[in-house]
Design a protein around this motif. Structure first.
Motif, PDB file in Angstrom:
ATOM      1  N   GLN A   1      -2.976   1.262  12.840  1.00 44.37           N
ATOM      2  CA  GLN A   1      -4.398   1.607  12.810  1.00 44.37           C
ATOM      3  C   GLN A   1      -4.969   1.529  11.391  1.00 44.37           C
ATOM      4  O   GLN A   1      -6.102   1.080  11.199  1.00 44.37           O
ATOM      5  N   VAL A   2      -4.194   1.896  10.371  1.00 42.53           N
ATOM      6  CA  VAL A   2      -4.716   1.855   9.007  1.00 42.53           C
ATOM      7  C   VAL A   2      -4.923   0.410   8.557  1.00 42.53           C
ATOM      8  O   VAL A   2      -5.963   0.069   7.981  1.00 42.53           O
ATOM      9  N   ALA A   3      -3.957  -0.457   8.839  1.00 43.25           N
ATOM     10  CA  ALA A   3      -4.062  -1.842   8.383  1.00 43.25           C
ATOM     11  C   ALA A   3      -5.156  -2.607   9.117  1.00 43.25           C
ATOM     12  O   ALA A   3      -5.602  -3.651   8.645  1.00 43.25           O
ATOM     13  N   HIS A   4      -5.608  -2.095  10.255  1.00 37.69           N
ATOM     14  CA  HIS A   4      -6.701  -2.746  10.987  1.00 37.69           C
ATOM     15  C   HIS A   4      -8.082  -2.279  10.514  1.00 37.69           C
ATOM     16  O   HIS A   4      -9.095  -2.792  10.995  1.00 37.69           O
ATOM     17  N   ARG A   5      -8.144  -1.319   9.611  1.00 37.13           N
ATOM     18  CA  ARG A   5      -9.449  -0.877   9.123  1.00 37.13           C
ATOM     19  C   ARG A   5     -10.040  -1.929   8.177  1.00 37.13           C
ATOM     20  O   ARG A   5      -9.301  -2.670   7.515  1.00 37.13           O
ATOM     21  N   PRO A   6     -11.362  -1.982   8.074  1.00 38.25           N
ATOM     22  CA  PRO A   6     -11.973  -2.857   7.058  1.00 38.25           C
ATOM     23  C   PRO A   6     -11.504  -2.455   5.663  1.00 38.25           C
ATOM     24  O   PRO A   6     -11.116  -1.299   5.427  1.00 38.25           O
ATOM     25  N   LEU A   7     -11.543  -3.390   4.748  1.00 39.19           N
ATOM     26  CA  LEU A   7     -11.038  -3.109   3.409  1.00 39.19           C
ATOM     27  C   LEU A   7     -11.744  -1.923   2.760  1.00 39.19           C
ATOM     28  O   LEU A   7     -11.107  -1.115   2.067  1.00 39.19           O
ATOM     29  N   GLY A   8     -13.062  -1.800   2.991  1.00 38.25           N
ATOM     30  CA  GLY A   8     -13.779  -0.656   2.431  1.00 38.25           C
ATOM     31  C   GLY A   8     -13.271   0.654   3.001  1.00 38.25           C
ATOM     32  O   GLY A   8     -13.062   1.636   2.270  1.00 38.25           O
ATOM     33  N   GLY A   9     -13.046   0.688   4.312  1.00 36.38           N
ATOM     34  CA  GLY A   9     -12.520   1.892   4.934  1.00 36.38           C
ATOM     35  C   GLY A   9     -11.103   2.191   4.496  1.00 36.38           C
ATOM     36  O   GLY A   9     -10.727   3.363   4.320  1.00 36.38           O
ATOM     37  N   LEU A  10     -10.304   1.149   4.297  1.00 34.90           N
ATOM     38  CA  LEU A  10      -8.939   1.343   3.819  1.00 34.90           C
ATOM     39  C   LEU A  10      -8.939   1.942   2.420  1.00 34.90           C
ATOM     40  O   LEU A  10      -8.181   2.872   2.113  1.00 34.90           O
ATOM     41  N   TRP A  11      -9.810   1.447   1.553  1.00 37.02           N
ATOM     42  CA  TRP A  11      -9.901   1.982   0.193  1.00 37.02           C
ATOM     43  C   TRP A  11     -10.325   3.451   0.206  1.00 37.02           C
ATOM     44  O   TRP A  11      -9.785   4.279  -0.544  1.00 37.02           O
ATOM     45  N   GLU A  12     -11.280   3.795   1.057  1.00 39.54           N
ATOM     46  CA  GLU A  12     -11.729   5.189   1.137  1.00 39.54           C
ATOM     47  C   GLU A  12     -10.610   6.100   1.628  1.00 39.54           C
ATOM     48  O   GLU A  12     -10.447   7.226   1.144  1.00 39.54           O
ATOM     49  N   LEU A  13      -9.807   5.624   2.594  1.00 44.55           N
ATOM     50  CA  LEU A  13      -8.679   6.414   3.082  1.00 44.55           C
ATOM     51  C   LEU A  13      -7.681   6.690   1.975  1.00 44.55           C
ATOM     52  O   LEU A  13      -7.225   7.826   1.791  1.00 44.55           O
ATOM     53  N   LEU A  14      -7.330   5.659   1.212  1.00 38.94           N
ATOM     54  CA  LEU A  14      -6.289   5.800   0.198  1.00 38.94           C
ATOM     55  C   LEU A  14      -6.704   6.749  -0.918  1.00 38.94           C
ATOM     56  O   LEU A  14      -5.849   7.313  -1.608  1.00 38.94           O
ATOM     57  N   GLY A  15      -7.993   6.948  -1.102  1.00 37.97           N
ATOM     58  CA  GLY A  15      -8.442   7.951  -2.054  1.00 37.97           C
ATOM     59  C   GLY A  15      -8.200   9.363  -1.577  1.00 37.97           C
ATOM     60  O   GLY A  15      -8.212  10.305  -2.385  1.00 37.97           O
ATOM     61  N   GLN A  16      -7.966   9.518  -0.264  1.00 40.20           N
ATOM     62  CA  GLN A  16      -7.744  10.847   0.315  1.00 40.20           C
ATOM     63  C   GLN A  16      -6.272  11.105   0.630  1.00 40.20           C
ATOM     64  O   GLN A  16      -5.776  12.212   0.455  1.00 40.20           O
TER      65      GLN A  16
END
Length: 474
Positions: free
Chosen positions: A58-73
């Motif tokens: 599920q994480v790798a299927h997120r858009p790159l912007g959403g993936l970047w926001e996740l990794l900040g958390q």
């Protein structure tokens, strides 16, 4: 006009360079990796996916912007791997039940093949061609290596980076060494524990000190971010168990036995620290900060394989001992290898949980994840639970920039559950401790207050329970 390289003028020269020690270890890794890759029940065509792989999916299927926001958390430690898998899914995607598991796991198969080739290269440098052939093939055949060759996580790729960094250290290619090891550290930062292991072999090399400093400097941004996330990221871990210490003791004994017959000091200085220091250091640190999981230091098995290859290939001393040990382990290792390719080899099976929930669901039913982190089971594919309403969910994982989403306050959760005539509850196995979070307690209290439990179905690593308002199970 420049003349072509010798291999281009004489292709047979390049073919002759593909010696058995170069070809057989990665080929063995590929064949073992492809064998039973979907992990279907009983070797069937269906596949399985456990919770960590569901998170990767599920994480790798997120858009790159959403993936970047996740990794900040959260989960910054896996950020580079998620980015790699985002690219893989961009090229080849599919439902987990229809080809998607191959896309999820093939990078790990490739990583294991690269790692086996790297182990062979290290052994060749230290002990010759025969040792290289045995070491690389033995590494590919180790059951823990086989397990992570078939898992949609980063550990096989990390092992490849450490194996080739070790080879580059022996060749004193310090720039390449720093780049490859730093890549491994960004795939999972506990690859940095290879540095103290390498220090024993390269402590007199000024180039290594500069390269090690570059690795540490390059890893610093990730370390700073992941340190802020560590309490939430690794809060589920406990201190190493007695089984962990027994397993480490067995590793120490095996390494000592193999190293005793290795006369080459360089071999001992490279292989023994690589096999023992990363797990030993991480277990020791975990007495204070519980961070130890064996897969985090999977690459340490490279040191064991190099020792085994050198001892078996030496042809001196008790040359029969390694072969006797290999023969004694053949049957249990074969059984272990078969078991690894079943769903029962992992903690749970998200696809089986989703299938069981769909079979029991009726239109309008609610679904409860108890505890909420088991929403991992839902993430394996969009629409995995059909029309079921996730009544406790406030914001989805993507909307909340989290792994599992955010839930309503406890009172709102209780009201939402009580308003649902039928609830499909997805539960941990009965031997797991209850989550004491107020929202989890609200779910249990609401079900106890107004519902009958109509059925409970055990699924590997989970239970699927059907609840209905009092007197409505029929």
């Amino acid at each position: 006009m420049e003349s072509p390289p010798p291999d281009r003028k004489h292709p047979e020269a390049a073919i002759r360079r593909i010696t058995p020690w170069r070809a057989l270890p990665p080929l063995t890794a590929v064949l073992l990796g492809l064998w039973g890759l979907p992990r279907g029940a009983g070797g069937g065509n269906g596949g399985s996916m456990w919770r960590d792989e569901s998170t990767t999916w599920q994480v790798a299927h997120r858009p790159l912007g959403g993936l970047w926001e996740l990794l900040g958390q959260v989960d910054a430690v896996h950020g580079l791997y998620y980015l790699l898998m985002h690219g893989v899914f961009g090229l080849w995607d599919g439902d987990p039940s229809d080809g998607g598991l191959w896309a999820l796991r093939l990078p790990s198969v490739a990583g294991t093949a690269l790692a086996a080739a790297g182990v062979a290269a290290v052994a060749h440098r230290l002990a010759g061609e025969r040792a290289a052939l045995i070491a690389g093939t033995a590494y590919a055949a180790l059951p823990p290596v086989q397990a992570y060759a078939q898992e949609g996580r980063s550990y096989a790729l990390v092992a490849a980076a450490v194996a080739w960094a070790t080879y580059l250290m022996l060749r004193e290619r310090w720039t390449a060494y720093a780049v490859v090891l730093l890549l491994g550290c960004w795939l999972h930062e506990f690859a940095v524990l290879a540095l103290p292991a390498h220090a024993f072999a390269a402590r007199r090399a000024r180039g290594w000190r500069w390269a090690a400093s570059a690795v540490l400097a390059g890893l610093l941004p990730l370390a700073v971010v992941s340190a802020r996330q560590a309490s939430a990221q690794l809060g589920w871990l406990g201190r190493p168990s007695w089984q962990d210490w027994v397993a480490y003791g067995v590793l120490v004994a095996a390494v000592a036995l193999l190293a005793r017959g290795a006369g080459d000091r360089d071999l001992v200085r490279v292989a023994v620290p690589l096999a023992l220091l990363p797990p030993g250091l991480l277990m020791t640190v975990s007495l204070v900060h519980p961070w130890y999981v064996d897969r985090y230091v999977l690459y340490a098995l490279a040191g064991l394989a190099v020792l085994a290859g050198a001892r078996a290939g030496a042809g001196t001393g008790a040359r029969w001992l390694p072969w006797l040990l290999a023969g004694a382990l053949l049957v249990p290792f074969a059984g272990w290898s078969v078991w690894l390719r079943t769903p029962e080899a992992r903690k749970d099976d998200a696809l089986a949980v989703a299938a069981a929930a769909r079979e029991r669901a009726r239109p309008g039913d609610a679904v409860l994840f108890m505890p909420s982190r088991r929403r991992e089971w839902l993430l394996s594919s969009p629409g995995a639970y059909g029309s079921l309403r996730d009544v406790a969910l406030s914001r989805t994982p993507a909307e909340s920039r989290t792994l599992h989403g955010t839930e309503l306050p406890p009172d709102a959760v209780r009201a939402a559950v009580l308003a649902s005539p039928r609830v499909i509850a997805l539960l941990d196995p009965p031997d797991q401790p209850l989550d004491r979070h107020p929202a989890e307690a609200a779910k249990r209290e609401a079900l106890e207050q107004a519902f009958d439990r109509c059925s409970v179905t055990p699924v590997h690593g989970a239970r699927v329970a059907v609840y209905a308002w009092r007197g409505m199970c029929g």
